[in-house]
Design an enzyme around this catalytic site. Structure first.
Site, PDB file in Angstrom:
ATOM      1  N   LYS A 179      13.661  -8.964 -18.381  1.00  0.00           N
ATOM      2  CA  LYS A 179      13.574  -9.016 -19.841  1.00  0.00           C
ATOM      3  C   LYS A 179      12.861  -7.759 -20.354  1.00  0.00           C
ATOM      4  O   LYS A 179      11.681  -7.555 -20.079  1.00  0.00           O
ATOM      5  CB  LYS A 179      12.786 -10.239 -20.315  1.00  0.00           C
ATOM      6  CG  LYS A 179      12.891 -10.397 -21.822  1.00  0.00           C
ATOM      7  CD  LYS A 179      11.886 -11.378 -22.386  1.00  0.00           C
ATOM      8  CE  LYS A 179      10.556 -10.780 -22.674  1.00  0.00           C
ATOM      9  NZ  LYS A 179      10.568  -9.737 -23.724  1.00  0.00           N
TER      10      LYS A 179
ATOM     11  N   GLU B  55       0.850  -5.403 -13.617  1.00  0.00           N
ATOM     12  CA  GLU B  55       0.401  -4.056 -13.959  1.00  0.00           C
ATOM     13  C   GLU B  55      -0.036  -4.137 -15.417  1.00  0.00           C
ATOM     14  O   GLU B  55       0.800  -4.263 -16.314  1.00  0.00           O
ATOM     15  CB  GLU B  55       1.555  -3.081 -13.734  1.00  0.00           C
ATOM     16  CG  GLU B  55       1.075  -1.671 -13.527  1.00  0.00           C
ATOM     17  CD  GLU B  55       0.980  -0.921 -14.825  1.00  0.00           C
ATOM     18  OE1 GLU B  55      -0.122  -0.947 -15.426  1.00  0.00           O
ATOM     19  OE2 GLU B  55       1.970  -0.321 -15.233  1.00  0.00           O
TER      20      GLU B  55
ATOM     21  N   CYS C 190      -0.458   2.719 -20.402  1.00  0.00           N
ATOM     22  CA  CYS C 190      -1.462   1.857 -19.783  1.00  0.00           C
ATOM     23  C   CYS C 190      -2.555   2.661 -19.107  1.00  0.00           C
ATOM     24  O   CYS C 190      -3.700   2.249 -19.075  1.00  0.00           O
ATOM     25  CB  CYS C 190      -0.805   0.897 -18.799  1.00  0.00           C
ATOM     26  SG  CYS C 190       0.273   1.728 -17.642  1.00  0.00           S
TER      27      CYS C 190
ATOM     28  N   GLU D 215      -8.908  -1.718 -25.028  1.00  0.00           N
ATOM     29  CA  GLU D 215      -7.737  -0.849 -24.981  1.00  0.00           C
ATOM     30  C   GLU D 215      -7.175  -0.717 -26.400  1.00  0.00           C
ATOM     31  O   GLU D 215      -6.855  -1.718 -27.044  1.00  0.00           O
ATOM     32  CB  GLU D 215      -6.698  -1.494 -24.060  1.00  0.00           C
ATOM     33  CG  GLU D 215      -5.468  -0.663 -23.859  1.00  0.00           C
ATOM     34  CD  GLU D 215      -4.503  -1.283 -22.856  1.00  0.00           C
ATOM     35  OE1 GLU D 215      -4.283  -2.505 -22.928  1.00  0.00           O
ATOM     36  OE2 GLU D 215      -3.965  -0.537 -22.021  1.00  0.00           O
TER      37      GLU D 215
END
Ligand code: NAI
Length: 779
Positions: free
Chosen positions: A190, A263, A297, A391
Site C-alpha cells: 500500500k 523503519e 526520516c 521529529e
C-alpha cells in the site's frame, strides 16, 4: 524574464521540465485508478483525489480499498507465491532485471510523475529517487541469482504486507518489493494516500515485464487500508512511516508469529567539529535538511556545532540558506520544492509556531504561494526543547552547541530515536572516535544522506528495527527451512516434603556479580521426579529485574572490550564448567528425572567453545556502494538483552542463550528454566571463577509468565528473547511496543538445543545490530 534582466541579476532563469508525458499517462488511464490485483487493474471504486501539492491541482482520483479488495489482493499473492518461489532464484532474477531495465527506460516519466505527485524538486527525483530505485532492482536481481548458492537452507516467508510513506514513494516501494521478490515472496503493497501514482505506474511496469500475476499487488487508500493489511493473513509486515503508527503495528502483530520490520522516524544529529571543512559541512547541511524539504526520516535535523566556530558556521549557513531557490518543483534549478500536502505543512508550522525559545531565522528567498515552507534555522534551543526532541519532518533545522567530543556524543545520543548521524571533522581520530559511539543505525562521516542498495539501512531505539539493503536486508524476507515443531510445556515436579530443612538450601539470585536475596523474600521448593525436595529457588519480582537491568547497564565496559578478551573469558567459563561437569550432570539428572545430564553438560561446554570461537569472527563487511570510500556494515552489540531461558534443558539452554549474547558484547539478564532452576543457580559459581565482570551476566529465577511483562516493558532494555516453554510471544511483543525494543520469541515452536538449531548465525544475528558507517576517501 528578459535576457537583459537575467544578465542584470545573474539569477537562474526558469528551466521547467515538461510534464506532458506524465499528464498524458494519467489521461490514458482515465484519470481514475483502481487497484492492481492479480495482474490487472480493478475498476475504480469510491475514493479520493490525489493532488499536485505545488499547485493544488487534482492529478487523478484513487480508490479507497475495501476489505474485499485487500482480501482479493492477499488471495492473489497467496495463490501466486508457491509457483514464484519454485521458479528459483535464477528464474526470478530475470524478472527483477527486466523491471530494473524498464524503470531505467521510463525514468523520465517516473521522475516527472513523482515530482508532480509529491512536490519534490525534479533534480532530486531525476537524480536520486528514480536511479536509486533502479539500482535496488538491479542489485536484488543479483541476490535472487545467488540465493540458492549463498543462502542455503533459507526459504521465502510467503506473502508480505508492505506499507510505505509518502516521502520517497517509488524508492520506498523498491526497498520493499525488490528484496521480497528476490527471495521468492509475493507482496501486497500500500503506497501512501498522498503519493500513490508512481506505485500504480510501477504496476504497469510489472505488466510490461511479464511478471506472473499475483506476485505484486498494489492497493491504495489511507491508514484504514494499512490496518486491513496488517490484520490480513500475511506472513510478514514491513512498514516505513511514523513511530506512532509503527508502535500500533507492533501491538497489532504481537503474538501472531509473523516477522515485522519497522523503519520509523528520527531526529538525527549533524555534528560539526571545529576542525571541519566548514564550507563542505554547510553544503552537507543543504543535503541533510533541505533535501526533499526535510521530509526525510534520516534528515540531519539537529545541528550540533562546536562552540568556538558556532557564530562563523551559523553566518555561513544563513548566507547559504538565502541562496536556496524555492519554487516550482518541476523547475530544474529549484532547490526546495513543495511540502507534500497542506496538512503536513500545517503540522510543521504548528510545531515551529509553538516554540518561543531561541532565535528563528528564515531563508530570505521569496516563498511562492501554496504549499511551501521556508528553510528555517532555529538556534539556541535547550536540549529538552520539544523542537530538539520531536521529529518536525520539514525544512526546519534546530541547532545547539557543544564543547568537547564527549559532550557532542552525549547530546547526539540524547534522543529516543537512533536512525542516522553525521560527523564532520578533518581529523580522522575525532571522526572515527565519535562514529562508533553514536546510537544510530547509519553514520555518515564528512558526507550525509548517502544511500545504496548494497549498504544496510535502518535504525536502533525508537527508529525501529530490521535493515533494508545489502545481504543483511535479505534476512527480513527469508526464514530457515524445515517445519517447526510445537512447543511442549515443561512443568515442575510436585512434592510435599516438609520444611524446614536441616540446612538452608535456598539458592540466590545473581545480580551485578554478587549473590542477591530476592526482593520479595520468597522462594519455591524444587522437587525431583519422586517428589523429594532438592532445594529452593528464589522467586524474583519486578524490583529484582530492575536491579539486574541496572547492573547490566552498568557493565557497559564489556561492550567495548576487545572480542579477543571476550573469547578468552568464554573459554574460561567452558573450562571451569567442564571441571565441575559431573556435579552439574548429576544435578540436571536429579532435577529433570532424566539421564542426559552428562550429554547436556558436554553440549554446554561445546557451545561455549563455539561462541568463544565466534566472538572475534562474526565480522562486518565493507559494502560495495558506488562511492570512492567505504560503507562499513559493522556488527555492534544490541546492549542489554533479557532472555527467558528454555525450560527443558536447564543448563544447555541457559548457556545457548547467554554465550552468543555476551560473545557479541551484550550484557544479559537471564531468567533460568522455570521448572528446573537450580542448574542456573549453580552456574553462577562458575561465572564467579571465570573472570566474567560483574553485571555482564545476571541470573534470576521465578515464573516466566510473571516476569515477562516487566522485561518486555522495561525502558532500559534493548532486546527481549523468549525460549520459555510457556508461550509468551504475544505478551512480550505487545509490551515491547513501548520503546520498540527488539524481540526474538519462539512463537510456540520448540528447538532442538542439543542439535544444530541450538547455535549459530541466527543467534549472532539476533545479538547484534548492524551499523553502517560511510567514510568517503576525500578529495
Ligand atoms: P504515517 O505513519 O501515518 O503514514 C505512513 C503510512 O502508513 C501511510 O501509507 C499510511 O496510510 C499508513 N498508515 C497510517 N496509519 C496506519 C495504521 N494504523 N496501520 C497501518 N498503516 C497505517 O505518517 P503520516 O501521518 O503520513 O506522517 C506523520 C508523521 O510521521 C510525519 O510528520 C513524520 O514525522 C512521520 N513520518 C515518518 C516517515 C519516515 O520515513 N520515517 C515517513 C512518513 C511520515
Amino acid at each position: 524574464m528578459t535576457v537583459k534582466q537575467i544578465f542584470d541579476s545573474m539569477d537562474y532563469g526558469p528551466a521547467p521540465e515538461a510534464a506532458g508525458d506524465a499528464l498524458a499517462w494519467l489521461v490514458d488511464q482515465g484519470d481514475r485508478f483502481g487497484h492492481f490485483i492479480d495482474g490487472v487493474f480493478t475498476d475504480p471504486g469510491d475514493g479520493f483525489d490525489s493532488r499536485n501539492p505545488a499547485t493544488g491541482e487534482v492529478l487523478a482520483t484513487l480508490s479507497q480499498a475495501t476489505q474485499a479488495d485487500v482480501d482479493a489482493a492477499v488471495a492473489a499473492a497467496r495463490a501466486a507465491q508457491g509457483k514464484w518461489a519454485r521458479l528459483g532464484g535464477r528464474g526470478r532474477a530475470r524478472y527483477l532485471y527486466a523491471i530494473a531495465r524498464l524503470l531505467q527506460k521510463h525514468s523520465r516519466l517516473f521522475a516527472v510523475l513523482e515530482t508532480l505527485d509529491n512536490g519534490k524538486p525534479i533534480r532530486e527525483s531525476r537524480d536520486i529517487d528514480i536511479p536509486l530505485a533502479q539500482r535496488h532492482f538491479y542489485h536484488h536481481a543479483g541476490y535472487a541469482q545467488l540465493m540458492e548458492a549463498e543462502l542455503p537452507g533459507r526459504e521465502p516467508l510467503g506473502v508480505c504486507g508492505q506499507i510505505i510513506p509518502w516521502n520517497f514513494p517509488l524508492l520506498m516501494l523498491a526497498w520493499k518489493v525488490a528484496p521480497a521478490l528476490a527471495m521468492g515472496n509475493t507482496v501486497v503493497l500500500k503506497p501512501a494516500e498522498w503519493t500513490s501514482l508512481t506505485a500504480l505506474l510501477f504496476a504497469d511496469i510489472c505488466r510490461q515485464a511479464g511478471l506472473p500475476k499475483g506476485v505484486v499487488n498494489i492497493v491504495t487508500g489511507d491508514g484504514a487500508v494499512g490496518e486491513m493489511i496488517v490484520n490480513a493473513d500475511v506472513d510478514k509486515i514491513a512498514f516505513t512511516g511514523s513511530t506512532e503508527v509503527g508502535r500500533r503495528i507492533r501491538q497489532a502483530t504481537a503474538g501472531r508469529g509473523i516477522p515485522l520490520t519497522l523503519e520509523l522516524g528520527g531526529k538525527s544529529p549533524y555534528i560539526v567539529f571545529e576542525d571541519a571543512d566548514l564550507d563542505s559541512a554547510v553544503e552537507g547541511l543543504v543535503d541533510a535538511i533541505w533535501f526533499n524539504q526535510g521530509q526525510v526520516c534520516c534528515a540531519g535535523s539537529r545541528l550540533l556545532v562546536q562552540e568556538g566556530i558556532a557564530p562563523r558556521f551559523h553566518a555561513k549557513l544563513r548566507a547559504r540558506m538565502d541562496k536556496l531557490r524555492i519554487g516550482d518543483p518541476l523547475d530544474k534549478s529549484v532547490d526546495v520544492g513543495a511540502i507534500v500536502d497542506p496538512l503536513q505543512r500545517n503540522r510543521i508550522a504548528a510545531l515551529v509556531d509553538a516554540n518561543a525559545e531561541g532565535e528563528t531565522y528564515r531563508a530570505a528567498c521569496p516563498l511562492p504561494d501554496g504549499c511551501f515552507y521556508p528553510p528555517t534555522l532555529i538556534s539556541g534551543l535547550s536540549p529538552a526543547s520539544p523542537l530538539m526532541q520531536e521529529e518536525i519532518f520539514g525544512p526546519v533545522l534546530v541547532s545547539s552547541t557543544f564543547r568537547t567530543p564527549d559532550e557532542a556524543v552525549q547530546m547526539a545520543n540524547n534522543t529516543r530515536y537512533g536512525l542516522a548521524a553525521t560527523v564532520w571533522s578533518e581529523n580522522i581520530n575525532t571522526a572515527l572516535d565519535v562514529a562508533p559511539r553514536l546510537a544510530a543505525g547509519v553514520v555518515w562521516v564528512n558526507g550525509t544522506n548517502l544511500f545504496d542498495a548494497a549498504a544496510p539501512f535502518g535504525g536502533v531505539r525508537e527508529s525501529g528495527f530490521g535493515r533494508e539493503g545489502g545481504w543483511e536486508g535479505l534476512a527480513a524476507y527469508t526464514r530457515p527451512g524445515g517445519k517447526p515443531k510445537a512447543l511442549k510445556p515443561v512443568a515442575a515436579f510436585d512434592g510435599d516434603e516438609a520444611e524446614p530443612q536441616p540446612v538452608d538450601r535456598t539458592a540466590k539470585l545473581y545480580v551485578g556479580g554478587k549473590q542477591a536475596r530476592p526482593d520479595g523474600g520468597y522462594a519455591r521448593n524444587v522437587f525431583d521426579r519422586r517428589g523429594r525436595l532438592i532445594g529452593q529457588a528464589p522467586i524474583a519480582n519486578r524490583k529484582d529485574i530492575r536491579n539486574a537491568v541496572e547492573a547490566a547497564r552498568g557493565a557497559s565496559g564489556w561492550s567495548s572490550a576487545t572480542a579477543h578478551l571476550r573469547a578468552q573469558v568464554i573459554y574460561y567459563i567452558a573450562e571451569n564448567l567442564a571441571a565441575r561437569g559431573s556435579e552439574f550432570a548429576a544435578q540436571i539428572d536429579r532435577m529433570t528425572g532424566g539421564k542426559s545430564g552428562a550429554k547436556e553438560v558436554d553440549a554446554a561446554v561445546a557451545r561455549l567453545f563455539t561462541y568463544a570461537a565466534w566472538a572475534d569472527k562474526f565480522d562486518g563487511r565493507v559494502a560495495q556502494a558506488p562511492l570512492r570510500g567505504v560503507a562499513m556494515a559493522l556488527r555492534e552489540p544490541c546492549g542489554v538483552i533479557c532472555a527467558l531461558c528454555p525450560d527443558d534443558v536447564p543448563l544447555l539452554g541457559l548457556v545457548s542463550v547467554m554465550a552468543p549474547a555476551i560473545a557479541m558484547g551484550n550484557r544479559v539478564v537471564l531468567v533460568a528454566s522455570e521448572p528446573f532452576p537450580l542448574a542456573a543457580t549453580d552456574f553462577y559459581q562458575v561465572l564467579d571463577t571465570s573472570d566474567v565482570p560483574g553485571g555482564v551476566v545476571n541470573i534470576l529465577t521465578g515464573s516466566h509468565a510473571d516476569l515477562a511483562p516487566t522485561l518486555a516493558t522495561h525502558a532500559d532494555v534493548e532486546a527481549v528473547w523468549s525460549f520459555s516453554s510457556t508461550d509468551l510471544a504475544a505478551e512480550i511483543e505487545r509490551g515491547a511496543a513501548g520503546n520498540l525494543k527488539r524481540t526474538w520469541v519462539n512463537n510456540g515452536h520448540s528447538r532442538d538445543w542439543l542439535g544444530a538449531e541450538g547455535e549459530g548465525r541466527e543467534f549472532l544475528d539476533a545479538a547484534t545490530e548492524v551499523k553502517t558507517v560511510w567514510v568517503p576517501y576525500g578529495a
